[in-house]
Design a protein around this motif. Structure first.
Motif, short mmCIF file in Angstrom:
data_model
loop_
_atom_site.label_atom_id
_atom_site.label_comp_id
_atom_site.label_asym_id
_atom_site.label_seq_id
_atom_site.Cartn_x
_atom_site.Cartn_y
_atom_site.Cartn_z
N ILE A 94 0.84 -1.20 0.00
CA ILE A 94 0.00 0.00 0.00
C ILE A 94 0.87 1.25 0.00
O ILE A 94 0.62 2.22 -0.75
N ALA A 95 1.92 1.26 0.84
CA ALA A 95 2.83 2.41 0.88
C ALA A 95 3.50 2.62 -0.47
O ALA A 95 3.66 3.77 -0.93
N ALA A 96 3.88 1.53 -1.13
CA ALA A 96 4.52 1.65 -2.43
C ALA A 96 3.58 2.29 -3.44
O ALA A 96 3.98 3.16 -4.23
N ALA A 97 2.33 1.87 -3.45
CA ALA A 97 1.35 2.46 -4.37
C ALA A 97 1.15 3.93 -4.07
O ALA A 97 1.06 4.77 -4.98
N GLN A 98 1.08 4.26 -2.78
CA GLN A 98 0.90 5.66 -2.39
C GLN A 98 2.12 6.50 -2.75
O GLN A 98 2.00 7.71 -2.95
N ASN A 99 3.29 5.85 -2.83
CA ASN A 99 4.51 6.56 -3.22
C ASN A 99 4.68 6.65 -4.74
O ASN A 99 5.73 7.06 -5.23
N GLY A 100 3.65 6.25 -5.46
CA GLY A 100 3.66 6.42 -6.90
C GLY A 100 4.31 5.31 -7.70
O GLY A 100 4.53 5.45 -8.90
N GLN A 125 4.53 1.54 -9.48
CA GLN A 125 3.60 0.57 -10.07
C GLN A 125 3.66 -0.70 -9.24
O GLN A 125 4.73 -1.30 -9.07
N VAL A 126 2.52 -1.07 -8.68
CA VAL A 126 2.48 -2.24 -7.79
C VAL A 126 1.44 -3.23 -8.32
O VAL A 126 0.29 -2.85 -8.57
N VAL A 127 1.87 -4.46 -8.48
CA VAL A 127 0.98 -5.53 -8.93
C VAL A 127 1.00 -6.63 -7.87
O VAL A 127 2.07 -7.09 -7.47
N ALA A 128 -0.18 -7.03 -7.41
CA ALA A 128 -0.28 -8.12 -6.44
C ALA A 128 -1.21 -9.18 -7.00
O ALA A 128 -2.37 -8.89 -7.32
N LEU A 129 -0.68 -10.38 -7.15
CA LEU A 129 -1.53 -11.49 -7.53
C LEU A 129 -2.02 -12.16 -6.25
O LEU A 129 -1.23 -12.78 -5.54
N VAL A 130 -3.28 -11.99 -5.93
CA VAL A 130 -3.86 -12.52 -4.70
C VAL A 130 -4.64 -13.78 -5.05
O VAL A 130 -5.59 -13.74 -5.84
N ALA A 168 -7.44 -8.19 -0.94
CA ALA A 168 -7.50 -7.73 -2.32
C ALA A 168 -8.24 -6.40 -2.43
O ALA A 168 -7.82 -5.48 -3.14
N LYS A 169 -9.34 -6.29 -1.70
CA LYS A 169 -10.12 -5.05 -1.74
C LYS A 169 -9.32 -3.89 -1.15
O LYS A 169 -9.34 -2.77 -1.69
N ALA A 170 -8.61 -4.14 -0.04
CA ALA A 170 -7.81 -3.09 0.59
C ALA A 170 -6.70 -2.63 -0.35
O ALA A 170 -6.41 -1.42 -0.45
N GLU A 217 -8.16 -0.52 -3.25
CA GLU A 217 -8.53 0.82 -2.81
C GLU A 217 -7.31 1.72 -2.67
O GLU A 217 -7.42 2.95 -2.80
N ALA A 218 -6.13 1.13 -2.42
CA ALA A 218 -4.90 1.91 -2.27
C ALA A 218 -4.22 2.17 -3.61
O ALA A 218 -3.19 2.84 -3.65
N GLY A 219 -4.75 1.63 -4.70
CA GLY A 219 -4.17 1.86 -6.00
C GLY A 219 -3.28 0.74 -6.51
O GLY A 219 -2.61 0.90 -7.54
N VAL A 220 -3.27 -0.40 -5.82
CA VAL A 220 -2.50 -1.55 -6.27
C VAL A 220 -3.28 -2.26 -7.38
O VAL A 220 -4.50 -2.42 -7.29
N HIS A 221 -2.58 -2.69 -8.43
CA HIS A 221 -3.21 -3.50 -9.47
C HIS A 221 -3.34 -4.93 -8.93
O HIS A 221 -2.34 -5.61 -8.73
N VAL A 222 -4.54 -5.37 -8.69
CA VAL A 222 -4.78 -6.70 -8.12
C VAL A 222 -5.31 -7.61 -9.21
O VAL A 222 -6.26 -7.27 -9.92
N VAL A 223 -4.70 -8.77 -9.33
CA VAL A 223 -5.17 -9.78 -10.28
C VAL A 223 -5.33 -11.10 -9.53
O VAL A 223 -4.81 -11.28 -8.43
#
Length: 715
Positions: free
Chosen positions: A417-423, A425-430, A445-447, A450-456
């Motif tokens: 979440i911090a990484a996404a907020q720091n601008g 590109q964050v991808v998390a495969l959940v 995944a929802k959290a 909401e923080a701007g992480v690309h969730v797949v």
């Protein structure tokens, strides 16, 4: 999808596919849980650790019934005629499970009642039954019932106007037979013991039991408080009988991914069915239960005779794990604090948070691959530091990782979440299909979204079980890829109790492979080959079988053939057959398999060169290591996959070569230490039984897990 190849010919006319050369998967799992039970039985185990293993044994059985027994029952109901590799039908397996398990459950109950509970009392820990309470203690618990319990109870009658109640999975219940004193009619009701309150209810100090030594804790189980005060729920009625019982339901989810418009929503809907919708696969009841009550419950819940487990003693012993929180260090294993790896000890908070650009974790990795071994070495100081620094380092451009299971209040999630907020590109495969973690993973995944992480959510039809993390960092005019490839989940809690390995590296080919792997996971890539990584279901099976056959060829050509492999389970028939062929050629094979194993070692002319042990100790052996001698040019791999069909064919897995000589040597030393264990190691015999190794005068006690702790520091 890769499939194992059939071999046209077997050595010396022996049919290596014959059922007699394979052990049954489900019965092998029961033997694993018997080894867990032995840790509770063994007087060498500290007393509260014995309670812990009793709780683990019970918790393991809950999951076994919810998943494996439930699957077999569905096969029987669907009239599936397929035989297992060992030649059993689903019904035969259910019959044998019942035959083997009843004595084990009885053994645990007798152990707890005759040994563990009295020894706990001698140490000031009193788990009391209601018959053992004095009137003062009963009066206190009556007040507790009136203030905390009464309002949470809902008695449900069973009669023509009230249908048989639906009972939740793993629930404790009271079956009550009532009599109307005016009409003489009898009735039946069910009371659910609240699962929102602690199962073990402590008594206050002023009503502690009399004891020759100080009382540390005293209490009773909640269900006994409910039973003793149940008359308050039925004013004007006479209670003639009441019996505690517990049910276990089929809890395996069934989601047709191809038909689901929204996979998250489909799984969320299935979660409700897990608690109430699955058929009852186990009915636990006391020997005092009357035939009338038993038949009422059997009819109402549609229970088969194989699913009935008469239990003399405590139900739901998984809840006794809470006793481990008692402040009695002398009744537990010696404490262990994971050690910060030597090469990371100089890192300061500022360096971890990316406020400097030189002596940081990226600099350490550039100096050479780093192998980390949990829980002997700190997960927080290695993996969490890696991702935390990546989240805050201004030169990091992107972070990509897989999440199969993680902990509540996860530092990993916070870093993403911090990484996404720091601008970045964050991808998390959940992986929202991770069994029994589906709800938690949906929430994560929802959290993250909401923080701007690309969730797949991975590849259709496959679970993503691989444990990989990729960081892309700008350095000069180019990008460098930093990787973590591990054997365990990104979970700070289990990293303290599971043994796992991870490789931190910036090797170019591994970084390129992870780029390709993430493209495969997040897009429409049809990647068919990788440079270094062995990836399931694409290349892993074929490559593993090729590595085994290479040892076979060495042995056939008069060279040395040697394999050492460590994993959680060995079930896959294709791999087993390939190992048998290697043994026939003279390859010396040592296997360390914690849980299920379908291979029979030591069979003349088939597997006489194969030796197999299982280690069950204070830590759950979870790491996977594969070592191939290769005529002196040794190769060693670590990764997320066991040798099971599901891992090789139905999951996304990644296994990496460990090419750094220092790291490879470290892995070989770990394997040697494990193979020498004579405290927690059990040898598998060709008949499927396990025999625990014992120290002797010539071979003093060696616990691999203690030795590995001692290697890291003073223990």
């Amino acid at each position: 999808m890769a499939k194992h190849k059939e071999h046209k010919e077997d050595v010396a006319g022996i049919n290596l596919s014959d059922a007699k050369y394979y052990l049954n998967r489900e019965l092998s799992w029961l033997e694993f849980n018997r080894r867990v039970l032995q840790e509770a039985i063994d007087p060498r185990t500290p007393l509260l650790e014995r309670v812990k293993f009793a709780a683990i044994f019970s918790s393991n059985l809950d999951e076994f019934f919810m998943v494996r027994v439930a699957s077999l029952q569905r096969q029987v109901e669907s009239q599936v005629a397929t035989l297992t590799p060992d030649g059993r039908t689903a019904q035969q397996q259910l019959d044998e499970i019942s035959q083997r398990l009843h004595p084990m459950v009885t053994q645990l109950q007798e152990l707890f009642e005759t040994e563990i509970r009295p020894q706990l009392a001698a140490q000031g820990v009193h788990l009391l039954k209601y018959a053992e309470l004095n009137q003062t203690q009963r009066d206190y618990l009556k007040q507790y019932f009136q203030k905390r319990v009464f309002y949470l109870l809902t008695p449900l009658a069973v009669d023509p106007a009230h249908p048989f109640p639906v009972m939740s999975n793993l629930s404790l219940n009271l079956a009550v037979v009532l009599k109307d004193p005016e009409t003489g009619e009898t009735g039946f009701a069910r009371i659910k013991v609240p699962d929102t309150l602690p199962r073990l209810v402590p008594l206050p100090e002023e009503v502690y039991p009399k004891s020759d030594r100080p009382v540390v804790w005293a209490g009773v189980c909640l269900e006994e408080i409910v039973a003793d005060n149940s008359a308050a729920l039925f004013p004007g009625m006479i209670i003639e009988e009441q019996h505690l019982f517990r049910i276990t339901r089929d809890a395996d989810l069934s989601v047709q991914e191809e038909e689901a418009d929204d996979l998250v929503e489909a799984i969320a809907q299935e979660l409700g069915k897990r608690r109430f919708g699955g058929s009852v696969v186990r009915f636990q009841f006391p020997p005092t239960m009357s035939e009338f009550v038993k038949q009422t419950l059997i009819k109402g819940m549609k229970v088969d005779s194989n699913d009935m487990y008469m239990t003399q003693g405590w139900l739901g012993m998984r809840d006794f794990m809470s006793l481990m929180a008692l402040p009695l260090p002398h009744l537990k294993d010696r404490p262990w604090t994971p050690v910060v790896p030597q090469r990371l000890r100089h890192l300061s908070t500022e360096q971890i948070l990316g406020k400097t650009t030189t002596e940081n974790i990226f600099y350490v990795i550039r100096q050479g691959d780093l192998l980390v071994h949990h829980p002997y070495q700190s997960f927080a100081a290695s993996v969490e530091t890696f991702i935390t620094q990546a989240a805050h380092d201004p030169d990091v451009q992107a972070i990509k990782m897989t999440l199969y299971r993680t902990s509540s209040d996860s530092p990993i999630i916070k870093a993403l979440i911090a990484a996404a907020q720091n601008g970045k590109q964050v991808v998390a495969l959940v992986e929202i299909k991770a069994r029994f973690d589906e709800e938690s993973n949906i929430n994560w995944a929802k959290a993250l979204e909401e923080a701007g992480v690309h969730v797949v959510y991975g590849v259709m039809g496959l679970k993503t079980h691989t444990k990989v993390l990729l960081v892309i960092r700008s350095e000069g005019d180019d990008f460098r890829r930093y990787c973590h490839i591990g054997t365990g989940n990104y979970n700070a809690k289990t990293a303290k109790i599971y043994t796992d390995l991870g490789l931190l590296t910036c090797r170019e080919e591994l970084g390129a492979d992870l780029i390709d792997l993430f493209n495969y996971l997040t897009g429409f890539s049809k990647q068919k080959s990788f440079r270094k990584l062995l990836v399931a279901p694409v290349t892993l099976r074929d490559r593993m079988e090729a590595l085994i056959r290479r040892e076979t060829d060495h042995a056939k050509n008069g060279k040395s053939g040697r394999i050492i492999a460590k994993m959680n389970a060995l079930i896959d028939p294709g791999i087993i057959k390939t190992l048998y062929e290697a043994s026939q050629a003279g390859v010396q094979i040592d296997l360390i398999v914690r849980g299920m194993c379908c291979l029979r070692p030591g069979v003349p002319e088939v597997s006489e060169n194969i030796r197999l042990i299982s280690i069950v100790g204070r830590y759950l052996e979870h790491s996977r290591i594969f070592h191939f001698h290769n005529n002196g040019e040794e190769e060693v791999y670590i990764g997320s996959a066991d040798w099971m069909e599901r891992n090789l064919d139905r999951r996304v897995e990644a296994v990496t070569p460990v090419e750094d000589p220092t790291c490879a040597k470290e892995l070989k030393e770990i394997l040697d230490i494990l193979l020498a264990d004579n405290r927690q190691a059990w040898e598998l015999k060709s008949d499927g039984t396990y025999v625990q190794r014992q120290p002797t005068e010539d071979n003093p006690e060696k616990s691999a897990q203690i030795i590995l702790m001692e290697r890291e520091g003073n223990f």
